[in-house]
Design an enzyme around this catalytic site. Structure first.
Site, PDB file in Angstrom:
ATOM      1  N   ILE A 114       0.901  -1.158   0.000  1.00 36.85           N
ATOM      2  CA  ILE A 114       0.000   0.000   0.000  1.00 36.85           C
ATOM      3  C   ILE A 114       0.939   1.207   0.000  1.00 36.85           C
ATOM      4  O   ILE A 114       1.856   1.283   0.814  1.00 36.85           O
ATOM      5  CB  ILE A 114      -0.984  -0.012   1.200  1.00 36.85           C
ATOM      6  N   ALA A 115       0.754   2.092  -0.950  1.00 38.96           N
ATOM      7  CA  ALA A 115       1.673   3.232  -1.057  1.00 38.96           C
ATOM      8  C   ALA A 115       0.988   4.406  -1.735  1.00 38.96           C
ATOM      9  O   ALA A 115       0.142   4.236  -2.613  1.00 38.96           O
ATOM     10  CB  ALA A 115       2.914   2.833  -1.859  1.00 38.96           C
ATOM     11  N   GLU A 148       2.592  -7.563   6.925  1.00 39.06           N
ATOM     12  CA  GLU A 148       3.836  -7.318   7.644  1.00 39.06           C
ATOM     13  C   GLU A 148       4.231  -5.874   7.411  1.00 39.06           C
ATOM     14  O   GLU A 148       4.059  -5.363   6.310  1.00 39.06           O
ATOM     15  CB  GLU A 148       4.979  -8.197   7.122  1.00 39.06           C
ATOM     16  N   ASN A 153       8.333   1.604  10.704  1.00 38.91           N
ATOM     17  CA  ASN A 153       7.337   2.319   9.877  1.00 38.91           C
ATOM     18  C   ASN A 153       6.106   2.695  10.718  1.00 38.91           C
ATOM     19  O   ASN A 153       5.031   2.114  10.608  1.00 38.91           O
ATOM     20  CB  ASN A 153       6.936   1.456   8.672  1.00 38.91           C
ATOM     21  N   TYR A 160      -2.829   1.368  10.333  1.00 42.78           N
ATOM     22  CA  TYR A 160      -3.435   0.041  10.586  1.00 42.78           C
ATOM     23  C   TYR A 160      -4.081  -0.026  11.979  1.00 42.78           C
ATOM     24  O   TYR A 160      -5.176  -0.556  12.124  1.00 42.78           O
ATOM     25  CB  TYR A 160      -2.399  -1.076  10.434  1.00 42.78           C
TER      26      TYR A 160
HETATM   27  C1  LIG Z   1       1.530   4.569   4.933  1.00 41.95           C
HETATM   28  C2  LIG Z   1       0.951   5.464   3.836  1.00 41.95           C
HETATM   29  C3  LIG Z   1       0.349   4.573   2.763  1.00 41.95           C
HETATM   30  C4  LIG Z   1      -0.152   6.349   4.444  1.00 41.95           C
HETATM   31  O1  LIG Z   1      -0.766   7.076   3.400  1.00 41.95           O
HETATM   32  P1  LIG Z   1      -1.355   8.574   3.595  1.00 41.95           P
HETATM   33  O2  LIG Z   1      -2.135   8.888   2.408  1.00 41.95           O
HETATM   34  O3  LIG Z   1      -0.270   9.510   3.956  1.00 41.95           O
HETATM   35  O4  LIG Z   1      -2.275   8.341   4.876  1.00 41.95           O
HETATM   36  P2  LIG Z   1      -3.583   9.188   5.286  1.00 41.95           P
HETATM   37  O5  LIG Z   1      -3.380  10.631   4.999  1.00 41.95           O
HETATM   38  O6  LIG Z   1      -4.766   8.527   4.718  1.00 41.95           O
HETATM   39  O7  LIG Z   1      -3.545   8.984   6.867  1.00 41.95           O
HETATM   40  C5  LIG Z   1      -4.393   8.057   7.512  1.00 41.95           C
HETATM   41  C6  LIG Z   1      -3.841   7.702   8.855  1.00 41.95           C
HETATM   42  O8  LIG Z   1      -2.547   7.083   8.727  1.00 41.95           O
HETATM   43  C7  LIG Z   1      -1.714   7.474   9.828  1.00 41.95           C
HETATM   44  N1  LIG Z   1      -0.572   8.234   9.306  1.00 41.95           N
HETATM   45  C8  LIG Z   1      -0.317   8.499   8.008  1.00 41.95           C
HETATM   46  N2  LIG Z   1       0.852   9.143   7.898  1.00 41.95           N
HETATM   47  C9  LIG Z   1       1.334   9.285   9.144  1.00 41.95           C
HETATM   48  C10 LIG Z   1       2.523   9.858   9.674  1.00 41.95           C
HETATM   49  N3  LIG Z   1       3.446  10.431   8.885  1.00 41.95           N
HETATM   50  N4  LIG Z   1       2.712   9.811  11.012  1.00 41.95           N
HETATM   51  C11 LIG Z   1       1.810   9.250  11.819  1.00 41.95           C
HETATM   52  N5  LIG Z   1       0.648   8.694  11.386  1.00 41.95           N
HETATM   53  C12 LIG Z   1       0.429   8.700  10.065  1.00 41.95           C
HETATM   54  C13 LIG Z   1      -2.591   8.305  10.745  1.00 41.95           C
HETATM   55  O9  LIG Z   1      -3.211   7.410  11.646  1.00 41.95           O
HETATM   56  C14 LIG Z   1      -3.626   8.874   9.778  1.00 41.95           C
HETATM   57  O10 LIG Z   1      -4.825   9.183  10.415  1.00 41.95           O
HETATM   58  P3  LIG Z   1      -5.079  10.695  10.948  1.00 41.95           P
HETATM   59  O11 LIG Z   1      -5.098  11.549   9.717  1.00 41.95           O
HETATM   60  O12 LIG Z   1      -6.399  10.586  11.638  1.00 41.95           O
HETATM   61  O13 LIG Z   1      -3.918  11.005  11.842  1.00 41.95           O
HETATM   62  C15 LIG Z   1       2.041   6.400   3.239  1.00 41.95           C
HETATM   63  O14 LIG Z   1       2.739   7.019   4.296  1.00 41.95           O
HETATM   64  C16 LIG Z   1       3.055   5.696   2.340  1.00 41.95           C
HETATM   65  O15 LIG Z   1       2.826   5.529   1.141  1.00 41.95           O
HETATM   66  N6  LIG Z   1       4.218   5.301   2.902  1.00 41.95           N
HETATM   67  C17 LIG Z   1       5.253   4.631   2.113  1.00 41.95           C
HETATM   68  C18 LIG Z   1       4.871   3.210   1.774  1.00 41.95           C
HETATM   69  C19 LIG Z   1       4.633   2.374   3.007  1.00 41.95           C
HETATM   70  O16 LIG Z   1       5.373   2.442   3.989  1.00 41.95           O
HETATM   71  N7  LIG Z   1       3.583   1.524   2.952  1.00 41.95           N
HETATM   72  C20 LIG Z   1       3.219   0.636   4.023  1.00 41.95           C
HETATM   73  C21 LIG Z   1       3.901  -0.654   3.866  1.00 41.95           C
HETATM   74  S1  LIG Z   1       3.341  -1.831   5.091  1.00 41.95           S
END
Ligand SMILES: CC(C)(COP(=O)(O)OP(=O)(O)OC[C@H]1O[C@@H](n2cnc3c(N)ncnc32)[C@H](O)[C@@H]1OP(=O)(O)O)[C@@H](O)C(=O)NCCC(=O)NCCS
Length: 219
Positions: A114-115, A148, A153, A160
């Protein structure tokens, strides 16, 4: 910018690979998403910005040029190709901001990736993708979801945790590149009343915050 989610098509492989490389630069070898689309266990979705388009030249293979591929399989599986009452948007033309995938094995959905594009993070796209994964997995009768995630992270872990995943264990030295440990996270039965109550609440809050009206996955 309003966003929607649809199943991934062949024409999306270039953009998805680009997002994957940005998000997981050390993963070697990189995932071959073209091959993943042929994997019968795998299900991939993409989040698109409404109205945004990419250049034709960035599109690798269009749905129309792939009559025996994923597009036709998906159409057979779901037996329709309409989206919100309109024709399915042409594959590969939308601007993709993020993607997610899972495999279904033994009735359980295992999230493989998921990214979200770096510049579009913290704008609800990751949450939209996770909501869609939960909806799709449940629809496909996979009522437990597992994954996983790197111990370091914390951004992904808090996403999650927010959706009711709990820590189910650790896999030591799980990531070959740097031997970092992985946390195993999983849901309870996604059709259970407590899970659904919490899930519906989160969906409503997400919808209010980001102005998403429909969580239906376009085919
Ligand atoms: C993880 C990831 C998919 C989250 O996507 P995102 O679009 O930024 O997430 P959202 O804006 O929808 O945030 C939803 C929730 O995620 C959590 N979250 C997202 N980014 C966060 C950060 N930098 N720090 C803390 N919590 C975070 C929070 O709980 C947030 O809820 P909130 O807005 O009520 O605080 C993104 O950071 C990503 O692509 N990371 C790189 C790839 C990766 O690590 N994937 C997971 C592999 S297991």
């Amino acid at each position: 910018m309003a966003c929607y989610v649809r199943l991934m098509h062949r024409g999306d492989v270039a953009q998805v690979t680009e997002i994957d490389r940005e998000a997981f630069p050390t993963l070697s070898p990189p995932v071959n998403y073209g091959r993943e689309l042929e994997n019968r266990l795998a299900h991939y979705i993409v989040a698109c910005d409404e109205g945004e388009r990419v250049e034709e030249s960035e599109v690798e293979v269009s749905l129309e040029k792939d009559p025996q591929g994923l597009g036709s399989r998906v159409r057979r599986l779901f037996s329709y190709n309409r989206f919100f009452g309109q024709e399915l948007p042409k594959s590969g033309k939308q601007y993709i901001t993020g993607f997610a995938g899972f495999w279904i094995m033994a009735g359980e959905a295992h999230i493989t990736s998921i990214a979200v594009r770096e510049f579009r993070r913290r704008q609800g796209v990751g949450e939209l993708l996770l909501i869609s994964v939960i909806n799709l997995a449940t629809e496909l009768n996979a009522h437990f979801i597992t994954l996983e995630v790197r111990v370091s992270n914390t951004a992904a872990q808090s996403l999650y945790y927010k959706y009711g995943f709990t820590q189910a264990g650790l896999r030591h030295n799980y990531y070959i590149e740097d031997r970092e440990d992985a946390v195993i996270m999983s849901t309870e039965n996604t059709t259970s009343a407590p899970f659904q109550a919490h899930f519906q609440q989160l969906k409503q809050a997400h919808s209010r915050k980001w102005g998403i009206a429909l969580y239906q996955i376009a085919r």
